[in-house]
Design an enzyme around this catalytic site. Sequence first.
Site, PDB file in Angstrom:
ATOM      1  N   ASP A 292       0.788  -1.247   0.000  1.00 19.71           N
ATOM      2  CA  ASP A 292       0.000   0.000   0.000  1.00 19.71           C
ATOM      3  C   ASP A 292       0.814   1.288   0.000  1.00 19.71           C
ATOM      4  OD1 ASP A 292      -1.914  -1.953   0.240  1.00 19.71           O
ATOM      5  OD2 ASP A 292      -2.758  -1.244   2.126  1.00 19.71           O
TER       6      ASP A 292
ATOM      7  N   LYS B 159      -6.613  -5.006  -2.986  1.00 20.67           N
ATOM      8  CA  LYS B 159      -7.271  -5.592  -1.813  1.00 20.67           C
ATOM      9  C   LYS B 159      -8.284  -4.614  -1.231  1.00 20.67           C
ATOM     10  CE  LYS B 159      -3.461  -4.327   1.374  1.00 20.67           C
ATOM     11  NZ  LYS B 159      -4.185  -3.503   2.343  1.00 20.67           N
TER      12      LYS B 159
ATOM     13  N   CYS C  79      -2.020  -2.320   7.932  1.00 20.32           N
ATOM     14  CA  CYS C  79      -1.997  -3.278   6.822  1.00 20.32           C
ATOM     15  C   CYS C  79      -0.789  -4.204   6.846  1.00 20.32           C
ATOM     16  CB  CYS C  79      -2.103  -2.539   5.498  1.00 20.32           C
ATOM     17  SG  CYS C  79      -3.735  -1.787   5.288  1.00 20.32           S
TER      18      CYS C  79
HETATM   19  N1  TIU Z   1      -2.623   0.397   4.283  1.00 22.35           N
HETATM   20  C1  TIU Z   1      -3.063   0.703   5.497  1.00 22.35           C
HETATM   21  O1  TIU Z   1      -2.375   0.563   6.497  1.00 22.35           O
HETATM   22  N2  TIU Z   1      -4.351   1.240   5.581  1.00 22.35           N
HETATM   23  C2  TIU Z   1      -4.753   2.078   6.564  1.00 22.35           C
HETATM   24  O2  TIU Z   1      -5.901   2.506   6.591  1.00 22.35           O
HETATM   25  N3  TIU Z   1      -3.831   2.409   7.499  1.00 22.35           N
HETATM   26  C3  TIU Z   1      -3.958   3.308   8.512  1.00 22.35           C
HETATM   27  O3  TIU Z   1      -3.043   3.394   9.335  1.00 22.35           O
HETATM   28  N4  TIU Z   1      -5.035   4.074   8.574  1.00 22.35           N
END
Ligand code: TIU
Length: 221
Positions: A24, A129, A162
């Site tokens: 991500d 995802k 994540c």
């Molecule tokens: N990729 C991921 O960690 N999504 C989130 O929403 N992370 C947060 O820390 N908000």
Amino acid sequence: MLTVKATPYDFTFDPTNTALVIIDMQRDFLEPGGFGELLGNDVSQLRTAIAPLQTVLNTVRAKQMMVIHTREGHRPDLADLPEAKRTRGNLSCGIGDAGPMGRILIRGEAGHEIIDELKPIAGEPIIDKPGKGSFHATDLESILKNHNIKQLIVTGVTTEVCVHTTVREANDRGYECLVLSDCVASYFPEFQAVGLKMIAAQGGIFGWVAPSSALLEALSI
Ligand code: TIU
């Protein structure tokens, strides 16, 4: 087999059965105006992971190791967005709404893209995802099986959300995970520290942790 000096003990891996997973590293989490900032976060906190991750990515590519990228996001029609996720946080501008980088966390929008510094190249699978974990509602596990991947080097954002969810999912599926401490990042320094500790505690309950320098050293042999 190569050996990385890691916590709680050495991580031994075969590069041909190991994939680098980059979680991500999207504009929505790392740049102003995206989902991360709408949640109230200081997105500049995540940028520390970019430079070390670029070095790791270049090295792993040169060694012909498998590289997998993930992106968190949803279908434009929001059919895969649980109501519980859509309403979480009582945001005035949330998932699916129009933001400065397009609709928030929606596939195909500018904010959903991986940052320029870490752009995938041809042959590197991108896993889209809908959740925090990279295995939930994706074809990651079948891609790993088809490529005979047994171990994962896990990087990306955010450490306690994540990255953690993915490492826990992978661990329960029998994959050994090495998390690179400087190639993951959190909006919260205390979560970064404790998130890494939680992975390696109790004899490596979820996996191993090492700085990227230790991986690079192992790969230089
Ligand atoms: N990729 C991921 O960690 N999504 C989130 O929403 N992370 C947060 O820390 N908000």
